[in-house]
Scaffold this motif. Structure first.
Motif, mmCIF file in Angstrom:
data_model
loop_
_atom_site.group_PDB
_atom_site.id
_atom_site.type_symbol
_atom_site.label_atom_id
_atom_site.label_comp_id
_atom_site.label_asym_id
_atom_site.label_seq_id
_atom_site.Cartn_x
_atom_site.Cartn_y
_atom_site.Cartn_z
ATOM 1 N N GLY A 1 65.333 9.953 -26.570
ATOM 2 C CA GLY A 1 63.983 9.456 -26.793
ATOM 3 C C GLY A 1 63.567 9.617 -28.237
ATOM 4 O O GLY A 1 64.282 10.211 -29.051
ATOM 5 N N SER A 2 62.396 9.081 -28.545
ATOM 6 C CA SER A 2 61.884 9.088 -29.922
ATOM 7 C C SER A 2 61.125 10.383 -30.231
ATOM 8 O O SER A 2 60.831 11.170 -29.328
ATOM 9 C CB SER A 2 60.929 7.908 -30.103
ATOM 10 O OG SER A 2 59.806 8.083 -29.242
ATOM 11 N N ARG A 3 60.775 10.535 -31.493
ATOM 12 C CA ARG A 3 59.948 11.697 -31.872
ATOM 13 C C ARG A 3 58.591 11.623 -31.162
ATOM 14 O O ARG A 3 58.050 12.652 -30.726
ATOM 15 C CB ARG A 3 59.745 11.746 -33.388
ATOM 16 C CG ARG A 3 59.131 13.062 -33.848
ATOM 17 C CD ARG A 3 58.830 13.057 -35.328
ATOM 18 N NE ARG A 3 57.495 12.569 -35.592
ATOM 19 C CZ ARG A 3 57.117 11.957 -36.706
ATOM 20 N NH1 ARG A 3 57.996 11.725 -37.662
ATOM 21 N NH2 ARG A 3 55.874 11.568 -36.871
ATOM 22 N N ALA A 4 58.047 10.415 -31.044
ATOM 23 C CA ALA A 4 56.741 10.270 -30.378
ATOM 24 C C ALA A 4 56.824 10.757 -28.928
ATOM 25 O O ALA A 4 55.913 11.425 -28.434
ATOM 26 C CB ALA A 4 56.291 8.816 -30.432
ATOM 27 N N MET A 5 57.930 10.426 -28.241
ATOM 28 C CA MET A 5 58.102 10.916 -26.852
ATOM 29 C C MET A 5 58.216 12.429 -26.832
ATOM 30 O O MET A 5 57.664 13.096 -25.951
ATOM 31 C CB MET A 5 59.364 10.308 -26.239
ATOM 32 C CG MET A 5 59.303 8.822 -25.999
ATOM 33 S SD MET A 5 60.921 8.260 -25.382
ATOM 34 C CE MET A 5 60.810 6.515 -25.690
ATOM 35 N N PHE A 6 58.969 12.968 -27.792
ATOM 36 C CA PHE A 6 59.162 14.428 -27.888
ATOM 37 C C PHE A 6 57.796 15.104 -28.047
ATOM 38 O O PHE A 6 57.467 16.084 -27.348
ATOM 39 C CB PHE A 6 60.073 14.706 -29.090
ATOM 40 C CG PHE A 6 60.725 16.063 -29.140
ATOM 41 C CD1 PHE A 6 60.360 17.100 -28.295
ATOM 42 C CD2 PHE A 6 61.736 16.315 -30.078
ATOM 43 C CE1 PHE A 6 60.976 18.344 -28.370
ATOM 44 C CE2 PHE A 6 62.354 17.554 -30.163
ATOM 45 C CZ PHE A 6 61.970 18.569 -29.311
ATOM 46 N N GLU A 7 56.960 14.568 -28.938
ATOM 47 C CA GLU A 7 55.650 15.186 -29.187
ATOM 48 C C GLU A 7 54.725 15.041 -27.977
ATOM 49 O O GLU A 7 53.983 15.971 -27.639
ATOM 50 C CB GLU A 7 55.035 14.566 -30.451
ATOM 51 C CG GLU A 7 55.791 15.019 -31.707
ATOM 52 C CD GLU A 7 55.428 14.282 -32.971
ATOM 53 O OE1 GLU A 7 55.636 14.835 -34.066
ATOM 54 O OE2 GLU A 7 54.961 13.125 -32.884
ATOM 55 N N GLN A 8 54.814 13.878 -27.312
ATOM 56 C CA GLN A 8 53.990 13.673 -26.113
ATOM 57 C C GLN A 8 54.398 14.686 -25.027
ATOM 58 O O GLN A 8 53.553 15.316 -24.390
ATOM 59 C CB GLN A 8 54.197 12.230 -25.622
ATOM 60 C CG GLN A 8 53.307 11.830 -24.468
ATOM 61 C CD GLN A 8 53.781 10.527 -23.832
ATOM 62 O OE1 GLN A 8 54.976 10.236 -23.739
ATOM 63 N NE2 GLN A 8 52.817 9.741 -23.375
ATOM 64 N N MET A 9 55.716 14.851 -24.857
ATOM 65 C CA MET A 9 56.219 15.816 -23.868
ATOM 66 C C MET A 9 55.756 17.236 -24.211
ATOM 67 O O MET A 9 55.357 18.014 -23.334
ATOM 68 C CB MET A 9 57.744 15.752 -23.827
ATOM 69 C CG MET A 9 58.368 16.775 -22.891
ATOM 70 S SD MET A 9 60.148 16.871 -23.082
ATOM 71 C CE MET A 9 60.291 17.841 -24.590
ATOM 72 N N ASN A 10 55.801 17.567 -25.497
ATOM 73 C CA ASN A 10 55.415 18.923 -25.900
ATOM 74 C C ASN A 10 53.949 19.219 -25.577
ATOM 75 O O ASN A 10 53.595 20.362 -25.277
ATOM 76 C CB ASN A 10 55.674 19.135 -27.395
ATOM 77 C CG ASN A 10 57.155 19.235 -27.694
ATOM 78 O OD1 ASN A 10 57.957 19.485 -26.794
ATOM 79 N ND2 ASN A 10 57.521 19.037 -28.949
ATOM 80 N N ARG A 11 53.111 18.169 -25.635
ATOM 81 C CA ARG A 11 51.705 18.379 -25.277
ATOM 82 C C ARG A 11 51.586 18.764 -23.799
ATOM 83 O O ARG A 11 50.793 19.620 -23.434
ATOM 84 C CB ARG A 11 50.876 17.117 -25.606
ATOM 85 C CG ARG A 11 50.650 16.940 -27.109
ATOM 86 C CD ARG A 11 49.589 15.882 -27.407
ATOM 87 N NE ARG A 11 50.084 14.528 -27.260
ATOM 88 C CZ ARG A 11 50.771 13.850 -28.177
ATOM 89 N NH1 ARG A 11 51.017 14.404 -29.353
ATOM 90 N NH2 ARG A 11 51.171 12.613 -27.957
ATOM 91 N N VAL A 12 52.404 18.144 -22.954
ATOM 92 C CA VAL A 12 52.382 18.484 -21.519
ATOM 93 C C VAL A 12 52.986 19.873 -21.300
ATOM 94 O O VAL A 12 52.464 20.687 -20.525
ATOM 95 C CB VAL A 12 53.135 17.405 -20.704
ATOM 96 C CG1 VAL A 12 53.285 17.822 -19.250
ATOM 97 C CG2 VAL A 12 52.398 16.076 -20.811
ATOM 98 N N ILE A 13 54.076 20.170 -22.014
ATOM 99 C CA ILE A 13 54.706 21.501 -21.898
ATOM 100 C C ILE A 13 53.708 22.589 -22.293
ATOM 101 O O ILE A 13 53.626 23.645 -21.650
ATOM 102 C CB ILE A 13 55.995 21.547 -22.761
ATOM 103 C CG1 ILE A 13 57.105 20.750 -22.072
ATOM 104 C CG2 ILE A 13 56.423 22.982 -23.035
ATOM 105 C CD1 ILE A 13 58.415 20.672 -22.837
ATOM 106 N N THR A 14 52.915 22.297 -23.304
ATOM 107 C CA THR A 14 51.908 23.268 -23.745
ATOM 108 C C THR A 14 50.771 23.365 -22.727
ATOM 109 O O THR A 14 50.389 24.471 -22.315
ATOM 110 C CB THR A 14 51.355 22.863 -25.124
ATOM 111 O OG1 THR A 14 52.442 22.840 -26.046
ATOM 112 C CG2 THR A 14 50.299 23.845 -25.609
ATOM 113 N N ALA A 15 50.271 22.213 -22.301
ATOM 114 C CA ALA A 15 49.124 22.216 -21.368
ATOM 115 C C ALA A 15 49.494 22.925 -20.070
ATOM 116 O O ALA A 15 48.693 23.671 -19.503
ATOM 117 C CB ALA A 15 48.685 20.781 -21.079
ATOM 118 N N LYS A 16 50.721 22.714 -19.586
ATOM 119 C CA LYS A 16 51.147 23.305 -18.313
ATOM 120 C C LYS A 16 51.889 24.625 -18.503
ATOM 121 O O LYS A 16 52.373 25.207 -17.519
ATOM 122 C CB LYS A 16 52.066 22.320 -17.553
ATOM 123 C CG LYS A 16 51.431 20.975 -17.289
ATOM 124 C CD LYS A 16 50.532 21.010 -16.079
ATOM 125 C CE LYS A 16 49.964 19.637 -15.783
ATOM 126 N NZ LYS A 16 49.049 19.631 -14.635
#
Ligand SMILES: NC(=O)c1ccc[n+]([C@@H]2O[C@H](COP(=O)([O-])OP(=O)(O)OC[C@H]3O[C@@H](n4cnc5c(N)ncnc54)[C@H](OP(=O)(O)O)[C@@H]3O)[C@@H](O)[C@H]2O)c1
Length: 334
Positions: free
Chosen positions: A284-299
């Protein structure tokens, strides 16, 4: 500095931790002191000559690392010394759809990888580590987690959907954790009842042993009232694909990711009769990586690390990964 190098030919016996010149950061680059790195099945395929037959020797392997910035080159604006960072799998894929060019710029295959004490990375190919994660946990994210995230989001995984996961390796366990975070119901297969129990503790709704119950496609349909799963995260490849197409619902989605179950022929009739969307996923792209990290952080998701090897024992880490004994990720502490 030390780096994990393969030379002069393919084969796990040709892996060695060797001395290499330390890099210096060029314009737009950050120098990262690597603190941890994680193994992917791809690294095994690469080392055995089954992934990139044109690999140039000597080659530093590795696609996943985490560490801290120790110096920045001219023009760097996004990072500074001491920032905790991870690399992106494809340094040139920042956002938007995948292209031929970005797919040909991967670490440890087309260029030297990140299994090294220091790496110089373009700042656009670097992301910030979620604050709650250790370096070892962060080092598991660039390939397996982003791949799982891409597969789940491309199939619009959401509450009310069911995903079917194969085995309990890196990609599948991230897919389990992330599917759970997205509110979906996760079904999982494994060759081990003990691993199935661990998957249940991570939120899997049900599991089946694909050794003792090879008809896991029928089982998956039973678990979904006869309809089939909305998404199958297909890490087996040709050896499992026909059953995956049977296990998915009509109009459902199969994310083609891996080749764990080997190569072979495939009959496409059921794909068209069931109007299945068969989609190849390449990390995946960097944008996907950053989007995923927001969920990893939130959860507050914590990656599942099976075992950590010292970097000096990197060849042993490869052999352990090859054994398939792991659950989740195999990590090296650098
Ligand atoms: N397309 C991409 O962008 C991408 C990205 C990452 C990975 N991949 C590919 O995806 C696959 C998984 O990668 P990974 O790093 O997660 O591997 P991994 O951690 O080495 O996964 C190993 C586990 O897979 C399970 N497995 C093995 N054979 C299986 C089979 N026939 N049916 C079901 N499960 C089976 C086993 O789980 P149990 O012990 O529970 O049985 C095994 O422990 C690999 O082929 C890899 O190359 C592709």
């Amino acid at each position: 500095m030390k780096a994990l190098v393969i030379q002069p030919a393919f084969g796990l016996e040709n892996l060695a931790v060797a001395e290499r010149p330390a890099p210096t950061p060029g314009p737009g680059q950050v120098l990262v002191r690597v603190r941890a790195a994680s193994l992917n099945f791809r690294d095994l395929l690469l080392a055995k000559g089954q992934y990139n037959p044109k690999l140039q020797f000597p080659r530093v392997l590795g696609s996943d690392a985490a560490g801290e910035v120790v110096a920045v080159g001219p023009g760097v604006t996004r990072f500074k010394a001491d920032d905790r960072v991870m690399n992106c799998f494809m340094p040139d894929w920042e956002d938007g759809p995948i292209t031929d060019a970005v797919a040909k710029s991967t670490f440890g295959s087309d260029r030297d990888g990140v299994f090294a004490e220091f790496v110089a990375l373009d700042e656009r190919a670097v992301v910030t580590i979620p604050a709650h994660l250790t370096f070892e946990e962060a080092a598991t994210l660039p390939c397996a987690a982003v791949t799982a995230w891409n597969a789940l989001t491309a199939a619009e995984t959401a509450p009310g959907t069911t995903v079917l996961l194969q085995g309990t390796g890196g990609v599948s366990i991230f897919a389990l954790q992330l599917a759970h975070a997205l509110g979906a119901r996760a079904l999982i297969t494994s060759s081990s009842d003990e691993k199935l129990a661990r998957a249940a503790a991570l939120g899997a709704a049900a599991g089946v042993n694909y050794r003792t119950n090879p008809d896991w496609d029928k089982w998956a349909r039973q678990q979904t009232g006869g309809a089939g799963a909305d998404l199958v995260v297909e890490v087996g490849g040709a050896g499992t694909l026909e059953r995956s197409v049977k296990a998915v619902k009509t109009g459902g989605h199969v994310a083609l990711i891996g080749v764990l179950a080997g190569m072979g022929p495939f009959n496409p009739i059921a794909v068209l009769m069931k109007a299945v969307r068969l989609q190849g996923v390449f990390v995946g792209s960097r944008a996907m990586f950053e989007q995923m990290n927001r969920v990893i952080t939130a959860k507050q998701i914590r990656p599942v690390i099976d075992r950590v090897f010292p970097f000096a024992e990197a060849p042993a880490a490869f052999k352990y990964m090859e054994s398939g004994a792991h659950f989740g990720k195999v990590v090296m502490s650098v």
